[in-house]
Design an enzyme around this catalytic site. Structure first.
Site, PDB file in Angstrom:
ATOM      1  N   LYS A 135      -1.247   7.823 -22.999  1.00  0.00           N
ATOM      2  CA  LYS A 135      -0.812   8.160 -24.350  1.00  0.00           C
ATOM      3  C   LYS A 135       0.665   7.780 -24.499  1.00  0.00           C
ATOM      4  CE  LYS A 135      -4.592  10.926 -23.778  1.00  0.00           C
ATOM      5  NZ  LYS A 135      -5.350  11.046 -22.494  1.00  0.00           N
TER       6      LYS A 135
ATOM      7  N   TYR B 248       0.830  -1.210   0.000  1.00  0.00           N
ATOM      8  CA  TYR B 248       0.000   0.000   0.000  1.00  0.00           C
ATOM      9  C   TYR B 248       0.860   1.255   0.000  1.00  0.00           C
ATOM     10  CZ  TYR B 248      -3.358   3.530   1.523  1.00  0.00           C
ATOM     11  OH  TYR B 248      -4.137   4.660   1.606  1.00  0.00           O
TER      12      TYR B 248
ATOM     13  N   ASP C 292       0.525  20.410 -20.372  1.00  0.00           N
ATOM     14  CA  ASP C 292      -0.259  19.188 -20.508  1.00  0.00           C
ATOM     15  C   ASP C 292       0.587  18.320 -21.423  1.00  0.00           C
ATOM     16  OD1 ASP C 292      -1.874  17.106 -21.292  1.00  0.00           O
ATOM     17  OD2 ASP C 292      -3.654  18.325 -21.606  1.00  0.00           O
TER      18      ASP C 292
ATOM     19  N   HIS D 117     -20.725  15.842 -25.707  1.00  0.00           N
ATOM     20  CA  HIS D 117     -20.443  14.865 -26.751  1.00  0.00           C
ATOM     21  C   HIS D 117     -20.316  13.447 -26.203  1.00  0.00           C
ATOM     22  CE1 HIS D 117     -16.769  16.687 -25.268  1.00  0.00           C
ATOM     23  NE2 HIS D 117     -16.069  15.628 -25.634  1.00  0.00           N
TER      24      HIS D 117
ATOM     25  N   PHE E   2      -8.375  20.865 -24.077  1.00  0.00           N
ATOM     26  CA  PHE E   2      -9.183  19.773 -24.610  1.00  0.00           C
ATOM     27  C   PHE E   2     -10.418  19.603 -23.732  1.00  0.00           C
ATOM     28  CE2 PHE E   2      -9.848  15.357 -26.278  1.00  0.00           C
ATOM     29  CZ  PHE E   2     -10.010  15.748 -27.599  1.00  0.00           C
ATOM     30  N   ASP E   3     -11.275  18.634 -24.060  1.00  0.00           N
ATOM     31  CA  ASP E   3     -12.613  18.585 -23.472  1.00  0.00           C
ATOM     32  C   ASP E   3     -12.620  18.461 -21.950  1.00  0.00           C
ATOM     33  OD1 ASP E   3     -11.716  15.945 -23.539  1.00  0.00           O
ATOM     34  OD2 ASP E   3     -13.290  15.244 -24.889  1.00  0.00           O
TER      35      ASP E   3
ATOM     36  N   ALA F  82       0.736  15.025 -22.206  1.00  0.00           N
ATOM     37  CA  ALA F  82       0.295  13.673 -22.529  1.00  0.00           C
ATOM     38  C   ALA F  82       1.041  13.095 -23.731  1.00  0.00           C
ATOM     39  CB  ALA F  82      -1.209  13.661 -22.793  1.00  0.00           C
TER      40      ALA F  82
END
Length: 457
Positions: A256, A70, A213, A448, A122-123, A215
């Site tokens: 990604k 843990y 960001d 969406h 992004f979304d 990714a």
């Protein structure tokens, strides 16, 4: 040696083969929303490149040897070592996926009325900003306005507008600058190192934290090596390390460029900010040495981060995208130029010029790709970011009507992408036959993902 994918398949998964009648029934049952389709009714899944890549034998071996303790597991320390070597950030927090990393960081940086500035949010990034009562403001560079131009870095942030904002009457409202590499919402286009360095100088001059960001940090690095003056002799790892060094920290989904089914991280320099993020992480995600991730995920990511920066892998992946882009153009379908790596963005507004924006040509093309060939993909147009009235009628359209074909890492072969190009060619022969769509029902946030649609004859 000629360029080729530097890997081979040892385990394969079956691809569903369906009839058009079966797909018509499936799409209708899904409310004409690709996110609602069951995966066993999808043949070529280009909906996202997030968590859909093929893991390597070394990643699975690392996962099998994971330590499930843990607190303080060996898997965490391997995860931290891989990220520390790459980013050199003193504070690294594992999180289960990118949107959770955004929520933890943004909660500690933004507040109601603040502005998050980005080349393009992004979304889920935009949603996490707006759920805090803050404003997500996009400042894409002017070059992105020409989808056909071959400008090499159309993912850049607009430095002139950024400076005006940081020196203008709204300057006190700016809570952070977030640069997305590559610019997913901006056509998958890369950000240059010169642009990132200039944005960093502006932000720091005015006392505003700047984050990545990250990714798709490896793919951005590869495109910098290929396109930016002064970087041709550098390795993708060297470019990536330089990018992380230019900012105050980052959030990154590792689904990604970590080439893993699950995983993300927050990297920070500021110890006080890191301490606040850690407290929220422990309260909502998990202890600081696992952050909601299984030990096997930590080890898969640690290995994936090393594999993704292999120049031979990146060259082959970029070649796949470039070849599919060429085949799409030859079939009569224009894309956002120049092609990036993680996705191709089809110019649906141009192909389906008979459809007004209010009939959502991007969504129409995405539906037709599924009906004609079982190909699932996503609209990035007026359905995604257009402004609707209370009756779900389009009031303010998006600047472009695009469809994103996201390319999973190490998953599909040349034959699969040849098939996609053939289906595109079939649609391009008679685009006027593609119907438009109307919204039946849509939520207010991230519509969406959950809306239902209906075709309009």
């Amino acid at each position: 040696m000629r360029t080729f994918p530097p890997y081979r398949a040892q385990v394969v998964a079956e691809i569903p083969v369906t009839t058009r009648a079966e797909r018509e029934r499936a799409l209708a049952a899904a409310g004409y929303n690709a996110f609602n389709l069951p995966a066993n009714m999808v043949s070529i899944d280009l909906l996202t490149d997030s968590g859909t890549g093929a893991v390597s034998a070394k990643q699975e071996a690392a996962a099998a040897a994971a330590d499930r303790s843990y607190a303080g597991s060996e898997s965490f320390y391997r995860f931290r070592e891989a990220l520390s070597e790459l980013t050199h950030y003193p504070h690294l927090l594992p999180v289960h996926q990118g949107r959770a990393a955004e929520r933890v960081l943004f909660t500690n940086v933004l507040a109601p009325g603040k502005i998050s500035v980005s080349n393009t949010h992004f979304d889920t990034t935009r949603a996490n900003v707006e759920l805090l009562g803050a404003e997500a403001r996009d400042l894409p560079c002017a070059e992105f306005g020409d989808l056909d131009s071959l400008e090499p870095f159309k993912g850049n942030i607009n430095l002139d507008v950024l400076e005006q904002l940081l020196t203008g009457p709204e300057a006190a409202r700016v809570g952070m600058v977030l640069v997305t590499i590559t610019n997913n919402g901006g056509g998958g286009q890369p950000v240059s190192m010169a642009n990132l360095a200039a944005a960093s100088r502006l932000a720091r001059k005015h006392g505003v934290p700047i984050f990545l960001d990250a990714a798709r940090f490896a793919e951005n690095a590869w495109l910098v090596v290929q396109r930016e003056e002064g970087y041709a002799g550098k390795t993708p790892r060297e470019v990536a390390e330089e990018a992380f060094g230019l900012v105050d920290g980052c959030v990154a989904s590792l689904k990604k460029d970590g080439i893993a089914p699950m995983g993300a991280f927050i990297g920070l320099r500021d110890p006080e900010l890191a301490q606040r993020c850690e407290a929220l992480l422990i309260a909502t995600e998990g202890f600081r040495t696992y952050g909601g991730l299984g030990a096997h995920d930590l080890d898969r990511v640690a290995q994936g981060l090393r594999e993704v920066l292999d120049p031979h892998y990146l060259e082959a992946r970029a070649g796949e995208a470039a070849r599919l882009a060429q085949l799409a153009n030859e079939s009569g379908v224009d894309i956002v130029q120049p092609p990036g790596i993680h996705a191709l963005y089809l110019n649906a507004g141009r192909l389906l010029s008979h459809l007004p924006a209010g009939r959502f040509p991007g969504h129409s093309l995405a539906c037709e790709l599924y009906l004609a060939g079982g190909i699932r993909c996503a609209e990035l147009g007026s359905l995604y970011i257009g402004e609707l009235d209370e009756n779900n009628e389009l009031v303010t359209p998006a600047p472009f009507e695009l469809v994103r074909l996201a390319l999973p890492r190490r998953t599909y072969s040349r034959g699969h992408y040849d098939y996609v190009a053939e289906i595109l060619g079939d649609i391009a022969k008679n685009p006027e036959s593609v119907p438009g769509y109307r919204i039946v029902e849509a939520p207010k946030i991230l519509r969406h993902f959950n809306l239902t649609m209906a075709p309009v004859a």
